[in-house]
Design an enzyme around this catalytic site. Sequence first.
Site, PDB file in Angstrom:
ATOM      1  N   ARG A   1      44.849  33.188  32.502  1.00  0.00           N
ATOM      2  CA  ARG A   1      43.953  33.958  33.388  1.00  0.00           C
ATOM      3  C   ARG A   1      44.481  33.964  34.836  1.00  0.00           C
ATOM      4  O   ARG A   1      43.728  33.830  35.798  1.00  0.00           O
ATOM      5  CB  ARG A   1      42.527  33.391  33.391  1.00  0.00           C
ATOM      6  CG  ARG A   1      41.826  33.474  32.057  1.00  0.00           C
ATOM      7  CD  ARG A   1      41.574  34.917  31.648  1.00  0.00           C
ATOM      8  NE  ARG A   1      40.720  34.997  30.490  1.00  0.00           N
ATOM      9  CZ  ARG A   1      41.138  34.869  29.225  1.00  0.00           C
ATOM     10  NH1 ARG A   1      42.429  34.666  28.972  1.00  0.00           N
ATOM     11  NH2 ARG A   1      40.292  34.982  28.222  1.00  0.00           N
TER      12      ARG A   1
ATOM     13  N   SER B   1      33.601  35.696  30.405  1.00  0.00           N
ATOM     14  CA  SER B   1      33.593  34.255  30.698  1.00  0.00           C
ATOM     15  C   SER B   1      33.533  34.050  32.202  1.00  0.00           C
ATOM     16  O   SER B   1      34.356  34.598  32.932  1.00  0.00           O
ATOM     17  CB  SER B   1      34.873  33.597  30.191  1.00  0.00           C
ATOM     18  OG  SER B   1      35.005  33.786  28.815  1.00  0.00           O
TER      19      SER B   1
ATOM     20  N   GLU C   1      36.312  31.791  36.758  1.00  0.00           N
ATOM     21  CA  GLU C   1      37.320  32.796  36.389  1.00  0.00           C
ATOM     22  C   GLU C   1      37.057  34.099  37.150  1.00  0.00           C
ATOM     23  O   GLU C   1      37.965  34.879  37.415  1.00  0.00           O
ATOM     24  CB  GLU C   1      37.232  33.058  34.875  1.00  0.00           C
ATOM     25  CG  GLU C   1      38.331  33.940  34.344  1.00  0.00           C
ATOM     26  CD  GLU C   1      38.014  34.555  32.991  1.00  0.00           C
ATOM     27  OE1 GLU C   1      37.700  35.758  32.941  1.00  0.00           O
ATOM     28  OE2 GLU C   1      38.091  33.830  31.999  1.00  0.00           O
TER      29      GLU C   1
HETATM   30  N1  EPU Z   1      31.392  27.192  22.008  1.00  0.00           N
HETATM   31  C1  EPU Z   1      30.253  26.399  22.000  1.00  0.00           C
HETATM   32  N2  EPU Z   1      29.169  26.830  22.711  1.00  0.00           N
HETATM   33  C2  EPU Z   1      29.174  27.985  23.407  1.00  0.00           C
HETATM   34  C3  EPU Z   1      30.340  28.783  23.430  1.00  0.00           C
HETATM   35  C4  EPU Z   1      31.446  28.357  22.721  1.00  0.00           C
HETATM   36  O1  EPU Z   1      30.214  25.364  21.363  1.00  0.00           O
HETATM   37  O2  EPU Z   1      28.151  28.299  24.009  1.00  0.00           O
HETATM   38  C5  EPU Z   1      32.541  26.774  21.208  1.00  0.00           C
HETATM   39  C6  EPU Z   1      32.767  27.756  20.077  1.00  0.00           C
HETATM   40  O3  EPU Z   1      32.015  27.450  18.945  1.00  0.00           O
HETATM   41  C7  EPU Z   1      34.252  27.635  19.816  1.00  0.00           C
HETATM   42  C8  EPU Z   1      34.813  27.272  21.192  1.00  0.00           C
HETATM   43  O4  EPU Z   1      33.721  26.828  21.983  1.00  0.00           O
HETATM   44  O5  EPU Z   1      34.511  26.597  18.908  1.00  0.00           O
HETATM   45  C9  EPU Z   1      35.499  28.451  21.843  1.00  0.00           C
HETATM   46  O6  EPU Z   1      34.557  29.516  21.946  1.00  0.00           O
HETATM   47  P1  EPU Z   1      35.003  31.065  21.860  1.00  0.00           P
HETATM   48  O7  EPU Z   1      35.830  31.313  20.647  1.00  0.00           O
HETATM   49  O8  EPU Z   1      33.776  31.879  22.035  1.00  0.00           O
HETATM   50  O9  EPU Z   1      35.995  31.235  23.066  1.00  0.00           O
HETATM   51  P2  EPU Z   1      35.935  30.730  24.584  1.00  0.00           P
HETATM   52  O10 EPU Z   1      36.947  29.677  24.761  1.00  0.00           O
HETATM   53  O11 EPU Z   1      34.538  30.399  24.973  1.00  0.00           O
HETATM   54  C10 EPU Z   1      37.796  32.356  25.345  1.00  0.00           C
HETATM   55  C11 EPU Z   1      38.024  33.358  26.430  1.00  0.00           C
HETATM   56  C12 EPU Z   1      37.305  34.664  26.116  1.00  0.00           C
HETATM   57  C13 EPU Z   1      37.837  35.193  24.787  1.00  0.00           C
HETATM   58  C14 EPU Z   1      37.598  34.133  23.706  1.00  0.00           C
HETATM   59  C15 EPU Z   1      38.191  34.499  22.364  1.00  0.00           C
HETATM   60  C16 EPU Z   1      38.324  32.058  28.456  1.00  0.00           C
HETATM   61  C17 EPU Z   1      37.739  31.624  29.753  1.00  0.00           C
HETATM   62  N3  EPU Z   1      37.553  32.829  27.701  1.00  0.00           N
HETATM   63  O12 EPU Z   1      36.407  32.049  25.347  1.00  0.00           O
HETATM   64  O13 EPU Z   1      37.658  35.611  27.117  1.00  0.00           O
HETATM   65  O14 EPU Z   1      37.197  36.411  24.425  1.00  0.00           O
HETATM   66  O15 EPU Z   1      38.233  32.888  24.103  1.00  0.00           O
HETATM   67  O16 EPU Z   1      39.586  34.386  22.415  1.00  0.00           O
HETATM   68  O17 EPU Z   1      39.476  31.709  28.150  1.00  0.00           O
HETATM   69  C18 EPU Z   1      36.930  36.320  29.269  1.00  0.00           C
HETATM   70  O18 EPU Z   1      37.924  35.752  29.724  1.00  0.00           O
HETATM   71  O19 EPU Z   1      36.115  36.946  29.985  1.00  0.00           O
HETATM   72  C19 EPU Z   1      36.680  36.249  27.838  1.00  0.00           C
HETATM   73  C20 EPU Z   1      35.563  36.738  27.297  1.00  0.00           C
END
Ligand code: EPU
Length: 338
Positions: A164, A238, A334
């Site tokens: 990012r 995010s 972010e």
């Molecule tokens: N999780 C929780 N609780 C929550 C949210 C997530 O326990 O409320 C857990 C999920 O179950 C999962 C892990 O955290 O095991 C990761 O969650 P998720 O797959 O939703 O991805 P993220 O790490 O929260 C990142 C990116 C997103 C992108 C997704 C999918 C960042 C800051 N965010 O989110 O990007 O869509 O992975 O690849 O790296 C963005 O940058 O705006 C964005 C939406």
Amino acid sequence: MQLLENISIKPYTTFGIEAKARFFAEITSVDQLKKIFQEPKVAGLPFMPIGGGSNMLFTADFNGVIFRMGIKGISVTKLDDDYSLVTGNAGEEWDAFVNWCVSHGYAGVENLSLIPGMVGSCPIQNIGAYGVEVADVIEYLTVYDKETGEIVTLQNAECKFGYRDSIFKHEAKGRYVILSVTFKLAHHPAFHTKYGAITTELDAMGITTLSIDAIRKAVIAIRSRKIPDPFVIGNAGSFFKNPTVGADHYSRLKAEYPTIIAFSLPTGSFKLAAGWLIEQCGWKGYRKGDAGVHAYQALVLVNYGTATGHEIISLADEIMLSVFNTFGVHLDMEVNII
Ligand code: EPU
């Protein structure tokens, strides 16, 4: 090109927060872009290009010129049997561009389906999802250099992409206006399904033969369930980055919180799922006035209607403090705060 005065930028950002720009213009050609910088009425004022306004939070009015990049067009140069260079102009809507690539058989951006924003903004925060970042497929950008008035090409390596992150958030902040982004896309796809949720979704969809179209559909299904549609509830995806901690810190956390979600990095450090940390602190679904934490994805802060930028920031500060007090982990925002 019309230079409008005292314009609400609420409709131009996905957070939907009220703030005013002293001047506002829609730019649809490079000539218009050059003209706006020479306009005597705005001499000495700061300029801010915006795309889809999907990664910004306004906390005050902007005493300068906001211009929305609307230069459209997609073109293709075939490199060889395996690859083509596909160029999207800055004002192409990102997901429409992804859709165009997928439907024309150019592979590499399908995992990045349904991310809000424009092609011209995608390199700034190196958008990423489901195991792919734009940095993996960007070949070069063309940019307008405000310091010299020239149009120059920046190769991928010159953009110093990180998680990012890019030079456009640091040393080159405010210097360039991104005009177009050129991607090296494959005619024979290498599918990226290592991100667990994609495989599960493809199975649930009954997909047995992989295709970039099937991956796009799977990503759209996952995102639509987890991330609120900014046309319905204001948000900027995010709000925080996933933080990185050293191996010692991680093993202490893992001992105390066995269900913690983390990914090991080649450096030996661990990237933690910030959504999990925030949820553990009890914030998921929290609402104060019109500022809140999304009920399905705790990493997304939302504006239910009339929240101010300061209300969102003050909620973010409370979340950061509680995550720090509980886990000793510092969260970085972010979203670009203005
Ligand atoms: N999780 C929780 N609780 C929550 C949210 C997530 O326990 O409320 C857990 C999920 O179950 C999962 C892990 O955290 O095991 C990761 O969650 P998720 O797959 O939703 O991805 P993220 O790490 O929260 C990142 C990116 C997103 C992108 C997704 C999918 C960042 C800051 N965010 O989110 O990007 O869509 O992975 O690849 O790296 C963005 O940058 O705006 C964005 C939406």
